[in-house]
Design an enzyme around this catalytic site. Sequence first.
Site, PDB file in Angstrom:
ATOM      1  N   HIS A   1       0.964  -1.050  -0.132  1.00  0.00           N
ATOM      2  CA  HIS A   1      -0.174  -0.060  -0.004  1.00  0.00           C
ATOM      3  C   HIS A   1       0.982   1.194  -0.083  1.00  0.00           C
ATOM      4  O   HIS A   1       0.568   2.148  -0.579  1.00  0.00           O
ATOM      5  CB  HIS A   1      -0.812   0.087   1.203  1.00  0.00           C
ATOM      6  CG  HIS A   1      -1.906  -1.034   1.384  1.00  0.00           C
ATOM      7  ND1 HIS A   1      -1.918  -2.055   2.462  1.00  0.00           N
ATOM      8  CD2 HIS A   1      -2.854  -1.536   0.295  1.00  0.00           C
ATOM      9  CE1 HIS A   1      -3.144  -2.762   2.376  1.00  0.00           C
ATOM     10  NE2 HIS A   1      -3.502  -2.468   1.079  1.00  0.00           N
TER      11      HIS A   1
ATOM     12  N   LYS B   1     -17.349  -5.981   8.200  1.00  0.00           N
ATOM     13  CA  LYS B   1     -16.241  -6.872   7.816  1.00  0.00           C
ATOM     14  C   LYS B   1     -15.270  -6.804   9.153  1.00  0.00           C
ATOM     15  O   LYS B   1     -15.081  -5.726   9.935  1.00  0.00           O
ATOM     16  CB  LYS B   1     -15.253  -6.197   6.626  1.00  0.00           C
ATOM     17  CG  LYS B   1     -14.158  -6.904   6.067  1.00  0.00           C
ATOM     18  CD  LYS B   1     -14.024  -6.291   4.867  1.00  0.00           C
ATOM     19  CE  LYS B   1     -12.467  -6.772   4.346  1.00  0.00           C
ATOM     20  NZ  LYS B   1     -12.276  -6.244   3.229  1.00  0.00           N
TER      21      LYS B   1
ATOM     22  N   ARG C   1      -2.231  -6.255  -8.399  1.00  0.00           N
ATOM     23  CA  ARG C   1      -0.835  -6.845  -7.982  1.00  0.00           C
ATOM     24  C   ARG C   1      -0.868  -7.867  -9.270  1.00  0.00           C
ATOM     25  O   ARG C   1       0.212  -8.270  -9.846  1.00  0.00           O
ATOM     26  CB  ARG C   1      -1.046  -7.572  -6.884  1.00  0.00           C
ATOM     27  CG  ARG C   1      -0.795  -6.456  -5.639  1.00  0.00           C
ATOM     28  CD  ARG C   1      -1.244  -7.091  -4.081  1.00  0.00           C
ATOM     29  NE  ARG C   1      -2.702  -7.263  -4.389  1.00  0.00           N
ATOM     30  CZ  ARG C   1      -3.498  -7.736  -3.567  1.00  0.00           C
ATOM     31  NH1 ARG C   1      -3.074  -7.971  -2.265  1.00  0.00           N
ATOM     32  NH2 ARG C   1      -4.735  -8.114  -3.661  1.00  0.00           N
TER      33      ARG C   1
ATOM     34  N   SER D   1      -2.955  -7.755   3.341  1.00  0.00           N
ATOM     35  CA  SER D   1      -3.068  -7.659   4.737  1.00  0.00           C
ATOM     36  C   SER D   1      -3.245  -8.990   5.239  1.00  0.00           C
ATOM     37  O   SER D   1      -2.729  -9.418   6.505  1.00  0.00           O
ATOM     38  CB  SER D   1      -4.236  -6.670   5.139  1.00  0.00           C
ATOM     39  OG  SER D   1      -3.917  -5.437   4.438  1.00  0.00           O
TER      40      SER D   1
END
Length: 206
Positions: A57, A81, A130, A168
Amino acid sequence: MGFLELTKICKLGVFLLTKAVVSDNDMGNLVEPERIVPWMEKRAVYPGFFDPITNGHVDIILRGLRLFDKIVVAVLKNPKKEALFSTKDRVAMIQEIFTHQPDIEVKAFDGLLVEFVRRHKAKIVIRGLRAVSDFEYELQMALMNRQLDPEIETLYMMPSVNYSFLNSGVVKEVFSLGGSVKGLVPEIVEKKLREKLKQGRLSVGK
Ligand code: PNS
């Protein structure tokens, strides 16, 4: 015909040609090209959950600063979440990482991203891409955001190849199992992960 006259005629030709291309409306709801350039000189929003922020990030934010004067990092507060870190902690970690960078602002948000973007007078959303596996989700999100506000564009940037496998979730899993995440997250994040581990709050799947 003199050289000056010829130059003037050429310039007029280029001007008329540019106008014709720009006004040729075969671009769907795409905004006119000349309006994008001033926006690109201003600010962009970089949204995410950042639970926690990784060096992938950070890489995208720094790349974004090469294109924009200001990046607003938008941290999603999403009660649906489950997060390891509270919204306050996620925002505070990012603020600490960029404490000497006045052109980076960090804000929490809920609700629609496009509304946040409009409120912050931005027109560009930055997202990192990515691998091909990211593409489907990103395409859906970008097109939905465009549906909601055709004036907002999403700009995809590739992180350094060093971080192309990183997210993450992987960081939390590896750390919780005793693996090293050195060089993959900023120091402050490593410190906070250690604290969570000590408190018994870090387990696989979180
Ligand atoms: O880090 P993430 O989980 O990939 O970030 C996803 C995020 C926060 C960018 C996305 O979930 C989002 O924009 N949420 C806000 C709600 C919204 O605007 N939804 C419509 C677009 S799909």
